[in-house]
Design an enzyme around this catalytic site. Sequence first.
Site: not given
Ligand code: GLY
Length: 368
Positions: A237, A185, A252, A266, A143, A241, A245, A121, A248, A227
Amino acid sequence: MRKVKVPLENQSYEILIGENLIPNFPSFLEGNLSRNFLAIVTDKNVEALHLSNLVKVLSDAGIETKILSINPGESSKSWETLKMTVDWMLNNKIERNDIVVALGGGVVGDLVGFAAAILRRGIRFIQCPTSLLAQVDSSVGGKTGINTTHGKNLVGAFYQPALVVSDISTLKTIKERDFLAGYGEVIKYGLLGDYDFYCWLDANVSKIKERDTQTLIKAVAHSCEMKAEIVIRDEKEHGDRALLNLGHTFCHALEASTGYSERMLHGEGVAIGCILAFELSARMNLSSQEDPVRIKKHFSDMGMMTSIKDISGVLPEPDTLVELMFQDKKVVDGKLNLILAKGIGKAFIATDIDPSSIKSVIKDSLIT
Ligand code: GLY
């Protein structure tokens, strides 16, 4: 060494950014180990470059290690490798209070972070990112996750690391193409929210290209600060947040149509996507007509791809690319929300974008 703090409600941590941090790793652990033991997960490429240095300094400091080295590449962000990693942790009796180190790029970080989130956990993990992309994006903000046959990053958790150790010296060892993809990035932060940072990057093209250590420390630290500031505002998000993107949704669609392969990395897709987002913003009279031209010139000075036509091999028709964009997580009630900009450094979440204007931008990028 630079320190960036990420003060979140349930988990506050620091990002350490500097030269030769791996040789000093034990000093960052002081007072945090419940026993003299660390689990390390890496991949076979990074293992060859950095693992022995890390294991040696830990062993010199009396810290025992257990190592798992997975296959490099996106295909390791899978149910199979997740199961193998969690089984390995259980077989090696990794305890609730132990720490696992993710030594590698974004794939290792995302996979290990998710394994750490679900093992007993939740056990603590340290991100030790060795690629530019991981240092400025995936190692920060929590993430974690894997891909499934249904798509990328569809199974995962928001699970913050206990510490991030970004050793800039590791960037000397990565391939030019991976370095430039990671740079996609970095520039994204200037484009989305900091015009001065964009200008500083633009003025430092040669230093960045020659991977000057102090310039990279500044670029990585500022990206992490930006960030962190966004993640603190909106960890899960629900709003801002999504600004991270920028580029992005285009990326994608391009990744899906190139089979997530070496044809386009990417970060390369993010760079092309950022140009397309600014192109669209200019055509919608949201930003100046000069912005996409300026950005394209900067990317081209860096030696990066700037248009869809730079991607090798056959690509789908514009209609198909637009359809792929409508598979994005940002589609709500069949309407596409995109990150657009009112100028360099002024990104915002635009709602209900007209598919025909997206199509025309894509069409032009396939030929110019
Ligand atoms: N890579 C985008 C984020 O971490 O929200």
